[in-house]
Design a protein around this motif. Sequence first.
Motif, PDB file in Angstrom:
ATOM      1  N   ALA A 282       0.814  -1.219   0.000  1.00  0.00           N
ATOM      2  CA  ALA A 282       0.000   0.000   0.000  1.00  0.00           C
ATOM      3  C   ALA A 282       0.845   1.266   0.000  1.00  0.00           C
ATOM      4  O   ALA A 282       0.557   2.208  -0.766  1.00  0.00           O
ATOM      5  N   PRO A 283       1.914   1.372   0.825  1.00  0.00           N
ATOM      6  CA  PRO A 283       2.738   2.585   0.776  1.00  0.00           C
ATOM      7  C   PRO A 283       3.419   2.787  -0.576  1.00  0.00           C
ATOM      8  O   PRO A 283       3.635   3.929  -1.005  1.00  0.00           O
ATOM      9  N   VAL A 284       3.764   1.680  -1.249  1.00  0.00           N
ATOM     10  CA  VAL A 284       4.379   1.800  -2.575  1.00  0.00           C
ATOM     11  C   VAL A 284       3.377   2.369  -3.566  1.00  0.00           C
ATOM     12  O   VAL A 284       3.676   3.302  -4.325  1.00  0.00           O
ATOM     13  N   PHE A 285       2.176   1.811  -3.578  1.00  0.00           N
ATOM     14  CA  PHE A 285       1.147   2.298  -4.501  1.00  0.00           C
ATOM     15  C   PHE A 285       0.823   3.764  -4.229  1.00  0.00           C
ATOM     16  O   PHE A 285       0.645   4.551  -5.171  1.00  0.00           O
ATOM     17  N   ALA A 286       0.750   4.145  -2.962  1.00  0.00           N
ATOM     18  CA  ALA A 286       0.480   5.547  -2.629  1.00  0.00           C
ATOM     19  C   ALA A 286       1.605   6.441  -3.125  1.00  0.00           C
ATOM     20  O   ALA A 286       1.367   7.537  -3.651  1.00  0.00           O
ATOM     21  N   GLY A 287       2.854   5.967  -2.981  1.00  0.00           N
ATOM     22  CA  GLY A 287       3.990   6.751  -3.454  1.00  0.00           C
ATOM     23  C   GLY A 287       4.020   6.884  -4.962  1.00  0.00           C
ATOM     24  O   GLY A 287       4.313   7.958  -5.501  1.00  0.00           O
ATOM     25  N   VAL A 288       3.715   5.779  -5.662  1.00  0.00           N
ATOM     26  CA  VAL A 288       3.697   5.835  -7.128  1.00  0.00           C
ATOM     27  C   VAL A 288       2.593   6.773  -7.600  1.00  0.00           C
ATOM     28  O   VAL A 288       2.785   7.573  -8.534  1.00  0.00           O
ATOM     29  N   ARG A 289       1.436   6.703  -6.952  1.00  0.00           N
ATOM     30  CA  ARG A 289       0.350   7.611  -7.330  1.00  0.00           C
ATOM     31  C   ARG A 289       0.787   9.066  -7.159  1.00  0.00           C
ATOM     32  O   ARG A 289       0.425   9.937  -7.969  1.00  0.00           O
ATOM     33  N   ARG A 290       1.591   9.337  -6.125  1.00  0.00           N
ATOM     34  CA  ARG A 290       2.063  10.712  -5.880  1.00  0.00           C
ATOM     35  C   ARG A 290       2.950  11.221  -7.014  1.00  0.00           C
ATOM     36  O   ARG A 290       2.894  12.401  -7.381  1.00  0.00           O
ATOM     37  N   VAL A 291       3.787  10.336  -7.598  1.00  0.00           N
ATOM     38  CA  VAL A 291       4.780  10.811  -8.575  1.00  0.00           C
ATOM     39  C   VAL A 291       4.363  10.600 -10.022  1.00  0.00           C
ATOM     40  O   VAL A 291       5.010  11.129 -10.928  1.00  0.00           O
ATOM     41  N   ILE A 292       3.294   9.843 -10.264  1.00  0.00           N
ATOM     42  CA  ILE A 292       2.970   9.499 -11.643  1.00  0.00           C
ATOM     43  C   ILE A 292       2.036  10.524 -12.271  1.00  0.00           C
ATOM     44  O   ILE A 292       1.143  11.081 -11.617  1.00  0.00           O
ATOM     45  N   GLU A 293       2.263  10.791 -13.537  1.00  0.00           N
ATOM     46  CA  GLU A 293       1.443  11.745 -14.293  1.00  0.00           C
ATOM     47  C   GLU A 293       0.126  11.087 -14.713  1.00  0.00           C
ATOM     48  O   GLU A 293       0.049   9.850 -14.820  1.00  0.00           O
ATOM     49  N   PRO A 294      -0.912  11.889 -14.965  1.00  0.00           N
ATOM     50  CA  PRO A 294      -2.176  11.327 -15.458  1.00  0.00           C
ATOM     51  C   PRO A 294      -1.950  10.486 -16.714  1.00  0.00           C
ATOM     52  O   PRO A 294      -1.230  10.896 -17.627  1.00  0.00           O
ATOM     53  N   GLY A 295      -2.511   9.302 -16.714  1.00  0.00           N
ATOM     54  CA  GLY A 295      -2.347   8.401 -17.849  1.00  0.00           C
ATOM     55  C   GLY A 295      -1.050   7.614 -17.834  1.00  0.00           C
ATOM     56  O   GLY A 295      -0.798   6.813 -18.744  1.00  0.00           O
ATOM     57  N   GLY A 296      -0.228   7.838 -16.820  1.00  0.00           N
ATOM     58  CA  GLY A 296       1.051   7.158 -16.747  1.00  0.00           C
ATOM     59  C   GLY A 296       0.923   5.660 -16.508  1.00  0.00           C
ATOM     60  O   GLY A 296      -0.115   5.161 -16.054  1.00  0.00           O
ATOM     61  N   VAL A 297       1.997   4.933 -16.811  1.00  0.00           N
ATOM     62  CA  VAL A 297       2.018   3.480 -16.708  1.00  0.00           C
ATOM     63  C   VAL A 297       2.863   3.060 -15.507  1.00  0.00           C
ATOM     64  O   VAL A 297       3.977   3.566 -15.308  1.00  0.00           O
ATOM     65  N   PHE A 298       2.329   2.137 -14.723  1.00  0.00           N
ATOM     66  CA  PHE A 298       3.036   1.535 -13.600  1.00  0.00           C
ATOM     67  C   PHE A 298       3.153   0.047 -13.920  1.00  0.00           C
ATOM     68  O   PHE A 298       2.155  -0.681 -13.918  1.00  0.00           O
ATOM     69  N   ALA A 299       4.375  -0.414 -14.238  1.00  0.00           N
ATOM     70  CA  ALA A 299       4.607  -1.802 -14.637  1.00  0.00           C
ATOM     71  C   ALA A 299       5.483  -2.474 -13.594  1.00  0.00           C
ATOM     72  O   ALA A 299       6.529  -1.942 -13.218  1.00  0.00           O
ATOM     73  N   PHE A 300       5.070  -3.658 -13.132  1.00  0.00           N
ATOM     74  CA  PHE A 300       5.860  -4.323 -12.100  1.00  0.00           C
ATOM     75  C   PHE A 300       5.643  -5.831 -12.129  1.00  0.00           C
ATOM     76  O   PHE A 300       4.702  -6.340 -12.758  1.00  0.00           O
ATOM     77  N   SER A 301       6.523  -6.531 -11.451  1.00  0.00           N
ATOM     78  CA  SER A 301       6.377  -7.967 -11.254  1.00  0.00           C
ATOM     79  C   SER A 301       6.193  -8.244  -9.772  1.00  0.00           C
ATOM     80  O   SER A 301       6.584  -7.452  -8.914  1.00  0.00           O
ATOM     81  N   ALA A 302       5.605  -9.390  -9.474  1.00  0.00           N
ATOM     82  CA  ALA A 302       5.421  -9.834  -8.088  1.00  0.00           C
ATOM     83  C   ALA A 302       5.351 -11.347  -8.092  1.00  0.00           C
ATOM     84  O   ALA A 302       4.924 -11.954  -9.081  1.00  0.00           O
ATOM     85  N   GLU A 303       5.794 -11.970  -7.008  1.00  0.00           N
ATOM     86  CA  GLU A 303       5.623 -13.413  -6.875  1.00  0.00           C
ATOM     87  C   GLU A 303       4.169 -13.731  -6.573  1.00  0.00           C
ATOM     88  O   GLU A 303       3.479 -12.966  -5.907  1.00  0.00           O
ATOM     89  N   GLN A 304       3.711 -14.871  -7.069  1.00  0.00           N
ATOM     90  CA  GLN A 304       2.364 -15.318  -6.750  1.00  0.00           C
ATOM     91  C   GLN A 304       2.300 -15.781  -5.300  1.00  0.00           C
ATOM     92  O   GLN A 304       3.222 -16.436  -4.807  1.00  0.00           O
ATOM     93  N   GLY A 305       1.226 -15.397  -4.614  1.00  0.00           N
ATOM     94  CA  GLY A 305       1.040 -15.791  -3.221  1.00  0.00           C
ATOM     95  C   GLY A 305      -0.189 -16.652  -3.050  1.00  0.00           C
ATOM     96  O   GLY A 305      -0.686 -17.282  -3.989  1.00  0.00           O
ATOM     97  N   ASP A 306      -0.675 -16.671  -1.848  1.00  0.00           N
ATOM     98  CA  ASP A 306      -1.890 -17.402  -1.487  1.00  0.00           C
ATOM     99  C   ASP A 306      -3.081 -16.487  -1.736  1.00  0.00           C
ATOM    100  O   ASP A 306      -3.162 -15.399  -1.158  1.00  0.00           O
ATOM    101  N   GLU A 307      -4.014 -16.912  -2.575  1.00  0.00           N
ATOM    102  CA  GLU A 307      -5.144 -16.047  -2.919  1.00  0.00           C
ATOM    103  C   GLU A 307      -6.052 -15.779  -1.723  1.00  0.00           C
ATOM    104  O   GLU A 307      -6.874 -14.865  -1.761  1.00  0.00           O
ATOM    105  N   ALA A 308      -5.901 -16.551  -0.655  1.00  0.00           N
ATOM    106  CA  ALA A 308      -6.714 -16.326   0.541  1.00  0.00           C
ATOM    107  C   ALA A 308      -6.134 -15.220   1.425  1.00  0.00           C
ATOM    108  O   ALA A 308      -6.791 -14.777   2.365  1.00  0.00           O
ATOM    109  N   ARG A 309      -4.890 -14.796   1.143  1.00  0.00           N
ATOM    110  CA  ARG A 309      -4.244 -13.757   1.947  1.00  0.00           C
ATOM    111  C   ARG A 309      -3.638 -12.700   1.032  1.00  0.00           C
ATOM    112  O   ARG A 309      -3.260 -12.991  -0.103  1.00  0.00           O
ATOM    113  N   ASP A 310      -3.531 -11.477   1.539  1.00  0.00           N
ATOM    114  CA  ASP A 310      -2.955 -10.402   0.727  1.00  0.00           C
ATOM    115  C   ASP A 310      -1.519 -10.716   0.348  1.00  0.00           C
ATOM    116  O   ASP A 310      -1.126 -10.589  -0.815  1.00  0.00           O
TER     117      ASP A 310
END
Length: 364
Positions: A282-310
Amino acid sequence: MSEPFERAKALFFDCLAHLESGRLIEAEQAFSESLALVPGRASTLSNLGVVRRRLGRLDGALAAFDELVRVQPEQAEAWLCRGEVLLQLDRHEEALADYDRCLAIDPNRALAWSRRGSLLRLAGRLEEAADAFKRALTLGDDSETTRYFLASVAERQAPPAVAPAGYVQSLFDDYADDFDHHLVDVLHYDVPQRLLGPLAGRRFAQALDLGCGTGLCAPLLAPLAAVVDAVDLSERMVAKARERGLYRDVTQADLVAHLQTTERRYDLVAAADVFIYIGDLAPVFAGVRRVIEPGGVFAFSAEQGDEARDFVLRPSLTYGHSSNYLKRLAAEHGFEVADLQPHALREDQRRPVPGWLVWLRQTA
């Protein structure tokens, strides 16, 4: 006292003076000369091993500690020192045996319990590893890193929000020289190409590479954006990234702190294999929203986790995230999901590590 002993004693004190002043090569030579005059002296062997280890001469350090445990087999510290060198040499079974010998003599050694836990974790003996980490904490090892290790092997232990900064910085400072070869050639890592390849043909004004490492994304970001900045926590990774000459600026900082304070704005933000060290995004997404321009692209990778937990923290010491969590964060921070694809991020023990490749577009 004999002349050789007096000479050895004088050399020993010269060694200590060299050691205090950081003259490690001179200290090693003096310790070796002292030991030649009075062989088998425990204090000399111990200090010689320490100096050689600091110089990176691990085989020589092991030879000194081999002799030390021969002359002082009843000393826990001797086995602990030998185990530390064996651990650096990746001789894990032998190192574990030495930590066990140390603890059989003195069961109150927190460091030995912590090291034992780490080796048991790597061996897949997770319950034993958890017990070892708990013992280390009980004995006063209250470090963030030990708590992080415990959370990775104890299912009922709530995972911390992020990996300890000191652990991550040390890990990648040590990894910097071999990073590119190991990640690409050994672990078959291709996330930068998979993540940024679909953006080919587009043109961005300014891009930000979050957790840039040595700069593996730089050659792919440079054709996409007029200027590219980067941020990473590791000092040595930052130095390697700067050497590429493809970034305008490379900042050494925690990426969330950087996102919260930078005055620059971007229309492309990329994060390749970075979120494996961050659970709560959540803090990362909030920070990216702060610095990104309207229409900007946020591209990232993440490991797959347990769908029952965040998010979950695995024994591999990496975080996995559920796709529902990523989609929810996107919606909460004004992004729409342009695409979210499953993709193997790299290999671990020759097995593919399942992950997500995600492309978001800023809409609010």
